[in-house]
Design a protein around this motif. Structure first.
Motif, PDB file in Angstrom:
ATOM      1  N   VAL A 198     -12.693  -0.091   9.786  1.00  0.00           N
ATOM      2  CA  VAL A 198     -12.156   1.261   9.968  1.00  0.00           C
ATOM      3  C   VAL A 198     -10.866   1.470   9.180  1.00  0.00           C
ATOM      4  O   VAL A 198     -10.776   2.373   8.346  1.00  0.00           O
ATOM      5  N   PRO A 201     -10.991   0.844   4.999  1.00  0.00           N
ATOM      6  CA  PRO A 201     -11.668   1.931   4.282  1.00  0.00           C
ATOM      7  C   PRO A 201     -10.959   3.272   4.424  1.00  0.00           C
ATOM      8  O   PRO A 201     -10.940   4.075   3.488  1.00  0.00           O
ATOM      9  N   ALA A 202     -10.354   3.501   5.599  1.00  0.00           N
ATOM     10  CA  ALA A 202      -9.669   4.781   5.786  1.00  0.00           C
ATOM     11  C   ALA A 202      -8.397   4.853   4.943  1.00  0.00           C
ATOM     12  O   ALA A 202      -7.983   5.929   4.529  1.00  0.00           O
ATOM     13  N   GLY A 277     -15.899   9.045  -4.433  1.00  0.00           N
ATOM     14  CA  GLY A 277     -16.667  10.254  -4.745  1.00  0.00           C
ATOM     15  C   GLY A 277     -17.561  10.705  -3.612  1.00  0.00           C
ATOM     16  O   GLY A 277     -17.629  11.888  -3.286  1.00  0.00           O
ATOM     17  N   HIS A 278     -18.201   9.743  -2.947  1.00  0.00           N
ATOM     18  CA  HIS A 278     -19.150  10.132  -1.903  1.00  0.00           C
ATOM     19  C   HIS A 278     -18.454  10.652  -0.660  1.00  0.00           C
ATOM     20  O   HIS A 278     -19.087  11.133   0.261  1.00  0.00           O
ATOM     21  N   ARG A 279     -17.120  10.564  -0.595  1.00  0.00           N
ATOM     22  CA  ARG A 279     -16.418  11.137   0.552  1.00  0.00           C
ATOM     23  C   ARG A 279     -16.071  12.598   0.293  1.00  0.00           C
ATOM     24  O   ARG A 279     -15.496  13.257   1.134  1.00  0.00           O
ATOM     25  N   GLY A 280     -16.370  13.048  -0.935  1.00  0.00           N
ATOM     26  CA  GLY A 280     -15.987  14.407  -1.275  1.00  0.00           C
ATOM     27  C   GLY A 280     -14.524  14.489  -1.631  1.00  0.00           C
ATOM     28  O   GLY A 280     -13.909  15.530  -1.540  1.00  0.00           O
TER      29      GLY A 280
END
Lengths: 283, 244
Positions: A198, A201-202, A277-280
């Motif tokens: 958690v 990555p955050a 990128g995949h987190r927007g």
């Protein structure tokens, strides 16, 4: 005018489909259209052209403000002997080594202070105090300790890289959304799993921001390190240009610093966008 | 199944509540009445209180995989796909049968085709579905829903209520729903627990003996809704009382 006033009294809002289309997006203007990425190049290219013209007209003194073509000539000449490649290689090696050492130390330390409140309370005030020392102030001390060799230069660059990476990663860890941490708790993650699955990555977006500004400072510091005493590297080339009165060499070095600084930043930016990128999120 | 016997907690006072296995219980109250605190105590997220809270006869000492939680915000991890998010609670070494459970629950909430989408690509309703699937993938004994549809638009909300009912009937898990929506409380609950404000305490427990699926427009449904409404607003305050 009175006519439209009557209309608004009848119906407050009138929308036709044509209006809605207009709101959705501007219609592309007809004719020539430059790709948006290239738009940023317009001004520099114009400046270079004006510069070249002014130089050719003799308005700019050739020895103080050499024309773009003269600088390109200098670059070619330096490249011919393989001398330039050697300078670039030295500078790049210094920046990258310093960057790796500084970023690694910052990552480890921020990881420790971020996860252990006691260590943070113990260490962080000192880090904050050290941070406010202007980095150039280290130069004499490092020279005294390590001499004029590679180690003092790399140490200086590492110090420059260290602080932005440390501060950004730490603030990333400390500002992790407590709501996400709670989800980890609901699923009974232990402390280590919580950090790995958690918190890290955050904190990744702020870490990447830290790495990028760290790299930027690394480039700044390599100039300082090479100006203060070196026999190779782009910074040395600048000093050499100054000593021998060749402005074109100095400007050529500046151009190369800009080029390589931008290139290495681009690598980090691309890597970051691939990770985020995949987190927007876009860096 | 649950029992919470409260002394004075910051938010709650003299609460005594027991939930039976397989039951759907709605807890309704105005904001700040401590209904979320009650749910968080049962979830094991609040541990600093006086009184006893038990789950299946054991005192609640912290969170547990036997209790799934769905929050008001979807709280999906933005760096994981829907499938990875749903699998989050299954641990590091997700086994073959675990993945089956993951896919089954993605199926259950109707997110097939979106397994590899990231949270930012989902609508609010879809993200909340994924979060329900995540809470269910561990096959918890009870699902705790903390105003799960509070942030959704009215139409999506009704759709999600029907989904949750279907899931409850299929999974046979005990469900505890905290809400401030009277309609939602009556539509879903076997019983509706009405909480009052300051001190946060249980004011009344209203059993809902209507067969499912419930018709929100039926006479019995509207009667119950009015009865609960009257618990919050005195008769003379009722805005429609004289308007009809």
């Amino acid at each position: 005018m009175s006519n439209s006033h009557e209309q608004t009294q009848e119906s407050l809002v009138t929308l036709t489909t044509a209006d809605v289309e207009a709101v959705r997006g501007p219609t592309p203007s007809p004719g020539f259209k430059l790709p948006r990425q290239l738009l940023g190049l317009v001004l520099p290219v114009l400046l270079v052209i004006v510069w070249e013209l002014l130089a050719r007209a003799g308005i700019l003194a050739a020895n103080w403000f050499p024309a773009p073509f003269a600088i390109a000539d200098t670059l070619l000449e330096l490249m011919r002997g393989g001398e330039l490649a050697r300078h670039i290689a030295y500078t790049l090696a210094r920046v990258l080594t310093g960057f790796l050492i500084g970023a690694l130390a910052a990552t480890l330390l921020a990881g420790v202070t971020g996860s252990m409140p006691l260590v943070r309370r113990l260490l962080d005030p000192t880090m904050q105090a050290l941070r406010s020392i202007p980095s150039m102030a280290w130069v004499p001390l490092f020279l005294l300790w390590m001499g004029i060799h590679e180690s003092s230069k790399i140490a200086l660059i590492s110090v420059g890289v260290f602080f932005p990476v440390y501060l950004n990663l730490l603030s990333g860890i400390l500002t992790v959304d407590s709501k996400l941490v709670e989800v980890g708790q609901v699923f009974k993650l232990d402390k280590l799993q919580l950090v790995r699955r958690v918190i890290l990555p955050a904190a990744l977006p702020s870490y990447l921001v830290g790495l990028r500004s760290g790299l930027g400072l690394g480039w700044m510091f390599v100039v300082a390190a090479e100006i203060m005493g070196a026999s190779r590297g782009l910074g040395f080339l600048m000093i050499d240009g100054q000593m021998t009165g060749r402005a074109s060499v100095i400007i050529a070095s500046i151009v190369l610093f800009a080029l390589f600084g931008k290139l290495t930043d681009l690598v980090l930016e691309q890597a970051g966008n691939r990770l985020l990128g995949h987190r927007g999120v876009v860096l | 199944m649950f029992s919470v016997n409260g002394g004075t907690v910051t938010a709650l006072q003299d609460i005594s509540l027991t939930v039976r296995q397989g039951e759907f219980v709605s807890i309704i109250g105005s904001s700040g009445c401590g209904k979320s605190t009650l749910l968080r105590i049962i979830a094991g997220l609040e541990t600093d209180y006086q009184g006893t809270a038990q789950f299946e006869g054991e005192p609640i000492r912290g969170t547990g995989l036997d209790r799934g939680v769905v929050f008001q915000e979807h709280r999906l991890f933005p760096w994981l796909t829907v499938r990875q998010n749903v699998a989050f609670g299954l641990g590091n070494s997700t086994s073959e049968s675990d993945w089956e459970s993951v896919d089954e629950h993605i199926d259950l909430v109707g997110l097939n085709g979106f397994e590899h989408a990231y949270p930012h690509q989902l609508s609010g309703g879809m993200a909340q579905r994924a979060s329900i699937a995540r809470a269910l993938a561990n096959r918890p004994r009870a699902l705790l829903l903390d105003e799960p549809f509070g942030a959704l638009d009215a139409l999506t909300k009704i759709q999600m209520q029907e989904e949750v009912l279907r899931i409850w009937q299929k999974e046979k898990a005990t469900m505890l729903l905290v809400t401030h929506d009277i309609d939602e409380a009556v539509f879903l609950g076997d019983q509706v627990i009405i909480m009052s404000n300051r001190p946060g305490t249980i004011k009344k427990i209203i059993p809902v003996d209507l067969p499912r699926p419930r018709d929100r427009g039926s006479y019995e449904f509207t009667q119950l809704r009015s009865a609960i409404y009257a618990e919050f607003f005195r008769q003379e305050d009722k805005p429609f009382a004289y308007a009809i």
